[in-house]
Design a protein around this motif. Structure first.
Motif, PDB file in Angstrom:
ATOM      1  N   GLN A  91       0.834  -1.197   0.000  1.00  0.00           N
ATOM      2  CA  GLN A  91       0.000   0.000   0.000  1.00  0.00           C
ATOM      3  C   GLN A  91       0.869   1.248   0.000  1.00  0.00           C
ATOM      4  OE1 GLN A  91      -3.492   0.219  -0.214  1.00  0.00           O
ATOM      5  NE2 GLN A  91      -2.841   2.315  -0.680  1.00  0.00           N
ATOM      6  N   ARG A  92       1.967   1.203   0.733  1.00  0.00           N
ATOM      7  CA  ARG A  92       2.910   2.324   0.763  1.00  0.00           C
ATOM      8  C   ARG A  92       3.418   2.610  -0.649  1.00  0.00           C
ATOM      9  NH1 ARG A  92       6.873   4.245   4.678  1.00  0.00           N
ATOM     10  NH2 ARG A  92       8.716   5.057   3.635  1.00  0.00           N
ATOM     11  N   ARG A  93       3.735   1.548  -1.392  1.00  0.00           N
ATOM     12  CA  ARG A  93       4.199   1.729  -2.763  1.00  0.00           C
ATOM     13  C   ARG A  93       3.099   2.302  -3.644  1.00  0.00           C
ATOM     14  NH1 ARG A  93       6.301  -3.218  -6.515  1.00  0.00           N
ATOM     15  NH2 ARG A  93       4.099  -3.842  -6.335  1.00  0.00           N
ATOM     16  N   ALA A  94       1.892   1.767  -3.505  1.00  0.00           N
ATOM     17  CA  ALA A  94       0.769   2.245  -4.318  1.00  0.00           C
ATOM     18  C   ALA A  94       0.516   3.731  -4.094  1.00  0.00           C
ATOM     19  CB  ALA A  94      -0.498   1.441  -4.000  1.00  0.00           C
ATOM     20  N   ASP A  95       0.708   4.186  -2.870  1.00  0.00           N
ATOM     21  CA  ASP A  95       0.495   5.598  -2.548  1.00  0.00           C
ATOM     22  C   ASP A  95       1.529   6.507  -3.203  1.00  0.00           C
ATOM     23  OD1 ASP A  95      -1.673   4.874  -1.032  1.00  0.00           O
ATOM     24  OD2 ASP A  95      -0.625   4.979   0.889  1.00  0.00           O
ATOM     25  N   LEU A  96       2.702   5.955  -3.500  1.00  0.00           N
ATOM     26  CA  LEU A  96       3.759   6.747  -4.140  1.00  0.00           C
ATOM     27  C   LEU A  96       3.534   6.918  -5.644  1.00  0.00           C
ATOM     28  CD1 LEU A  96       6.996   5.276  -2.490  1.00  0.00           C
ATOM     29  CD2 LEU A  96       6.121   7.597  -2.201  1.00  0.00           C
TER      30      LEU A  96
ATOM     31  N   GLN B 216      16.860   8.961 -20.158  1.00  0.00           N
ATOM     32  CA  GLN B 216      16.665   9.658 -21.426  1.00  0.00           C
ATOM     33  C   GLN B 216      16.314  11.134 -21.230  1.00  0.00           C
ATOM     34  OE1 GLN B 216      13.722   7.707 -23.794  1.00  0.00           O
ATOM     35  NE2 GLN B 216      14.632   8.288 -25.741  1.00  0.00           N
ATOM     36  N   TYR B 217      16.075  11.518 -19.968  1.00  0.00           N
ATOM     37  CA  TYR B 217      15.630  12.882 -19.703  1.00  0.00           C
ATOM     38  C   TYR B 217      16.457  13.503 -18.581  1.00  0.00           C
ATOM     39  CZ  TYR B 217      11.728  11.213 -22.461  1.00  0.00           C
ATOM     40  OH  TYR B 217      10.968  10.669 -23.475  1.00  0.00           O
ATOM     41  N   PRO B 218      17.532  14.200 -18.930  1.00  0.00           N
ATOM     42  CA  PRO B 218      18.429  14.782 -17.912  1.00  0.00           C
ATOM     43  C   PRO B 218      17.720  15.689 -16.910  1.00  0.00           C
ATOM     44  CG  PRO B 218      19.424  14.881 -20.086  1.00  0.00           C
ATOM     45  CD  PRO B 218      18.005  14.444 -20.300  1.00  0.00           C
ATOM     46  N   ASP B 219      16.759  16.487 -17.392  1.00  0.00           N
ATOM     47  CA  ASP B 219      16.048  17.393 -16.486  1.00  0.00           C
ATOM     48  C   ASP B 219      15.266  16.605 -15.434  1.00  0.00           C
ATOM     49  OD1 ASP B 219      17.021  19.575 -17.777  1.00  0.00           O
ATOM     50  OD2 ASP B 219      15.223  19.971 -18.961  1.00  0.00           O
ATOM     51  N   LEU B 220      14.642  15.515 -15.863  1.00  0.00           N
ATOM     52  CA  LEU B 220      13.907  14.665 -14.931  1.00  0.00           C
ATOM     53  C   LEU B 220      14.866  13.998 -13.958  1.00  0.00           C
ATOM     54  CD1 LEU B 220      11.461  13.051 -13.886  1.00  0.00           C
ATOM     55  CD2 LEU B 220      11.835  11.425 -15.767  1.00  0.00           C
ATOM     56  N   LYS B 221      15.973  13.543 -14.483  1.00  0.00           N
ATOM     57  CA  LYS B 221      16.956  12.818 -13.678  1.00  0.00           C
ATOM     58  C   LYS B 221      17.500  13.669 -12.535  1.00  0.00           C
ATOM     59  CE  LYS B 221      20.992   9.855 -14.402  1.00  0.00           C
ATOM     60  NZ  LYS B 221      21.998   9.397 -15.405  1.00  0.00           N
ATOM     61  N   SER B 222      17.518  14.999 -12.723  1.00  0.00           N
ATOM     62  CA  SER B 222      18.064  15.887 -11.701  1.00  0.00           C
ATOM     63  C   SER B 222      16.979  16.605 -10.893  1.00  0.00           C
ATOM     64  CB  SER B 222      18.981  16.928 -12.356  1.00  0.00           C
ATOM     65  OG  SER B 222      18.253  17.737 -13.275  1.00  0.00           O
ATOM     66  N   ASN B 223      15.716  16.338 -11.212  1.00  0.00           N
ATOM     67  CA  ASN B 223      14.619  16.998 -10.509  1.00  0.00           C
ATOM     68  C   ASN B 223      14.545  16.514  -9.063  1.00  0.00           C
ATOM     69  OD1 ASN B 223      11.477  16.621  -9.725  1.00  0.00           O
ATOM     70  ND2 ASN B 223      11.818  18.559 -10.786  1.00  0.00           N
ATOM     71  N   GLN B 224      14.519  17.462  -8.127  1.00  0.00           N
ATOM     72  CA  GLN B 224      14.572  17.110  -6.707  1.00  0.00           C
ATOM     73  C   GLN B 224      13.335  16.317  -6.260  1.00  0.00           C
ATOM     74  OE1 GLN B 224      17.220  17.516  -4.600  1.00  0.00           O
ATOM     75  NE2 GLN B 224      18.205  18.071  -6.539  1.00  0.00           N
TER      76      GLN B 224
ATOM     77  N   PHE C  43      11.537  14.331  -8.145  1.00  0.00           N
ATOM     78  CA  PHE C  43      11.674  12.986  -8.677  1.00  0.00           C
ATOM     79  C   PHE C  43      12.695  12.185  -7.873  1.00  0.00           C
ATOM     80  CE2 PHE C  43      13.894   9.914 -11.386  1.00  0.00           C
ATOM     81  CZ  PHE C  43      12.830   9.124 -11.798  1.00  0.00           C
ATOM     82  N   LEU C  44      13.794  12.809  -7.530  1.00  0.00           N
ATOM     83  CA  LEU C  44      14.833  12.119  -6.758  1.00  0.00           C
ATOM     84  C   LEU C  44      14.303  11.675  -5.396  1.00  0.00           C
ATOM     85  CD1 LEU C  44      17.972  14.334  -7.562  1.00  0.00           C
ATOM     86  CD2 LEU C  44      17.438  12.046  -8.449  1.00  0.00           C
ATOM     87  N   ALA C  45      13.491  12.533  -4.778  1.00  0.00           N
ATOM     88  CA  ALA C  45      12.913  12.181  -3.483  1.00  0.00           C
ATOM     89  C   ALA C  45      11.947  11.005  -3.618  1.00  0.00           C
ATOM     90  CB  ALA C  45      12.195  13.393  -2.882  1.00  0.00           C
ATOM     91  N   LEU C  46      11.109  11.051  -4.657  1.00  0.00           N
ATOM     92  CA  LEU C  46      10.167   9.957  -4.898  1.00  0.00           C
ATOM     93  C   LEU C  46      10.902   8.660  -5.237  1.00  0.00           C
ATOM     94  CD1 LEU C  46       7.498  11.891  -6.983  1.00  0.00           C
ATOM     95  CD2 LEU C  46       7.141  10.874  -4.727  1.00  0.00           C
ATOM     96  N   GLN C  47      11.965   8.795  -6.022  1.00  0.00           N
ATOM     97  CA  GLN C  47      12.769   7.623  -6.373  1.00  0.00           C
ATOM     98  C   GLN C  47      13.366   6.982  -5.126  1.00  0.00           C
ATOM     99  OE1 GLN C  47      16.514   8.397  -8.390  1.00  0.00           O
ATOM    100  NE2 GLN C  47      16.238   6.594  -9.690  1.00  0.00           N
ATOM    101  N   SER C  48      13.870   7.822  -4.223  1.00  0.00           N
ATOM    102  CA  SER C  48      14.451   7.310  -2.987  1.00  0.00           C
ATOM    103  C   SER C  48      13.400   6.597  -2.137  1.00  0.00           C
ATOM    104  CB  SER C  48      15.076   8.465  -2.196  1.00  0.00           C
ATOM    105  OG  SER C  48      15.600   8.008  -0.966  1.00  0.00           O
ATOM    106  N   GLN C  49      12.202   7.202  -2.064  1.00  0.00           N
ATOM    107  CA  GLN C  49      11.126   6.578  -1.291  1.00  0.00           C
ATOM    108  C   GLN C  49      10.699   5.248  -1.902  1.00  0.00           C
ATOM    109  OE1 GLN C  49       7.851   9.247   0.060  1.00  0.00           O
ATOM    110  NE2 GLN C  49       9.053  10.887  -0.829  1.00  0.00           N
TER     111      GLN C  49
END
Length: 211
Positions: free
Chosen positions: A48-53, A121-129, A131-137
């Motif tokens: 459920q935690r994953r689904a919420d993300l 494929q998307y440098p701007d996305l790759k460095s977006n804070q 996105f990085l926070a969501l990726q870490s979660q």
């Protein structure tokens, strides 16, 4: 005096019977059953935690890679399927429902893998804070899911063994004859390989800049 002796003997018998039964393992099956259900609840909690993300993750990626609509749609649909499968404590002894739940979660795992790979494929996305926070979660949650599934499998295996081995099998065949073995998680075929994404064609649109 004799009456006192009889009363003392009766009290001693009342105390001795539960102790004797406990020593014979009558409490082992319900104890392990509850432990398995608790481990299963933790599995559900982490999924459920994953689904919420997922909604925030999809929205963030869409802001930079809207042209990846096939992947974004697949993730959204897989999340919907995974959250629509109704499960409860009885699911762990129902092979059909258990496999349906596991398959839906495995499908979501697969498309999430595809979603995370397209960031290259998307440098701007790759460095977006954000996105990085969501990726870490998401990475942390995937680790918790792995641990929760492992703990559940260990509890279920212990419980299943108790139902089949002596002397607890005596209770399983009599007092707890309604108890069924718990299902186990197994790695799917798709989980054995990394997701494949074709980068042979460049993006058809320029990703927007962060505000």
């Amino acid at each position: 005096m004799n009456r006192l002796v009889r009363n003392a003997a009766r009290v001693a018998l009342i105390v001795a019977i539960p102790a004797t039964l406990a020593g014979c393992g009558i409490n082992t099956i319900p104890t392990q059953d509850e432990a398995t259900k608790a481990a299963w609840a933790e599995v559900q909690n982490q999924y459920q935690r994953r689904a919420d993300l997922v909604p925030n993750l999809v929205a963030t990626v869409k802001g930079y890679a809207a042209q990846e609509k096939d992947v974004l749609t697949a993730v959204t649909q897989a999340r919907a399927s995974a959250t629509q499968v109704k499960v409860d404590a009885s699911t762990i002894t129902d092979p059909v429902q258990f496999q349906k739940f596991a398959a839906a979660q495995d499908q979501l795992s697969g498309v999430l893998g595809r979603l995370m790979v397209i960031q290259e494929q998307y440098p701007d996305l790759k460095s977006n804070q954000n996105f990085l926070a969501l990726q870490s979660q998401l990475e942390g949650t995937e680790n918790r899911i792995t641990i929760a599934r492992r703990d559940y499998n260990e509890a279920a295996q212990k419980y299943n063994t108790t139902l089949r081995t002596f002397p607890s099998i005596l209770w399983a065949k009599t007092v707890y004859s309604g108890q069924k073995p718990a299902q186990l998680f197994q790695a799917s075929a798709a989980a054995q390989s990394a997701p494949t994404v074709d980068f042979s064609s460049p993006p058809t649109a320029t990703p927007p800049k962060a505000n």
